[in-house]
Scaffold this motif. Structure first.
Motif, PDB file in Angstrom:
ATOM      1  N   CYS A 180       0.837  -1.199   0.000  1.00  0.00           N
ATOM      2  CA  CYS A 180       0.000   0.000   0.000  1.00  0.00           C
ATOM      3  C   CYS A 180       0.877   1.256   0.000  1.00  0.00           C
ATOM      4  N   CYS A 221      -0.161   3.057   3.669  1.00  0.00           N
ATOM      5  CA  CYS A 221       0.114   2.480   4.995  1.00  0.00           C
ATOM      6  C   CYS A 221       1.084   1.303   4.956  1.00  0.00           C
ATOM      7  N   GLU A 278       0.746  -1.717   3.986  1.00  0.00           N
ATOM      8  CA  GLU A 278       0.182  -3.068   4.111  1.00  0.00           C
ATOM      9  C   GLU A 278       0.378  -3.828   2.793  1.00  0.00           C
ATOM     10  N   CYS A 311      -6.278  -1.282  -0.754  1.00  0.00           N
ATOM     11  CA  CYS A 311      -5.778  -1.733   0.540  1.00  0.00           C
ATOM     12  C   CYS A 311      -6.936  -2.175   1.431  1.00  0.00           C
ATOM     13  N   CYS A 319      -6.511   0.279   4.893  1.00  0.00           N
ATOM     14  CA  CYS A 319      -6.797   1.720   4.965  1.00  0.00           C
ATOM     15  C   CYS A 319      -7.656   2.208   3.796  1.00  0.00           C
TER      16      CYS A 319
HETATM   17 FE   FE2 Z   1      -3.173   0.952   3.247  1.00  0.00          FE
END
Ligand code: FE2
Length: 172
Positions: free
Chosen positions: A121, A124, A126, A159, A162
């Motif tokens: 991501c 964030c 991820e 994602c 988020c």
């Molecule tokens: Fe994210």
């Protein structure tokens, strides 16, 4: 193919540029595989290779984004004429311009080995998505295939943590 090919890297890079392709395989044998790659305008994936890799910059510079064992993203600058060793299993993302050329050296995959491409991501960090591939032949350009599968899917690019979406690359 010659048993002992001698390759002029500059000349071969020029031929690759004229062909419009991204990858030109020099040789593929069980313990040694080498190809010249041209850069891409846009690169976001991290490749996890079951083989060690070395990357030598024939022309232009590369920013090699990679992830440490702790998952932290780092960037190594490989200037023209420099080489880097990347251990097997290191998530890495070679970012260099379409006018730049790299010599990549690996080995052919063994039975049961898979290559992984991961995207993270942009907001964030991820893990967004992973594509797995069995690489039979580098001439099939597995990176381009992985890209198409990922960018054709808004679900893969969104994602789960988020909600941020990785933008698709601009058409070139
Ligand atoms: Fe994210």
């Amino acid at each position: 193919m010659l048993l002992m090919p001698v390759v002029n890297l500059q000349e071969h890079a020029q031929l690759l540029a004229e062909s419009g392709k991204r990858v030109s395989v020099l040789w593929q044998h069980p313990d040694t595989l080498a190809f010249i790659a041209r850069g891409r305008e846009y690169r976001s994936e991290f490749h996890i290779n079951p083989s060690d890799e070395t990357m030598y910059m024939i022309k232009g510079d590369m920013h090699l984004h990679y992830r440490t064992a702790e998952g932290k993203e780092e960037i190594a600058l490989i200037a023209e004429g420099a080489i880097i060793y990347t251990p097997a299993g290191t998530p890495h993302s070679p970012r260099f311009a379409p006018e730049a050329f790299a010599l990549i050296s690996e080995r052919k995959r063994r039975a049961g080995e898979v290559d992984r491409f991961r995207w993270y991501c942009p907001k964030c960090d991820e893990l967004l998505h992973e594509e797995t591939f069995v690489v039979h032949d580098y001439a099939e350009d597995p990176v381009s295939k992985a890209y198409r599968k990922f960018f054709d899917s808004e679900i893969y690019r969104t994602c789960k943590k988020c909600g941020a979406m990785m933008p698709a690359p601009q058409a070139t």
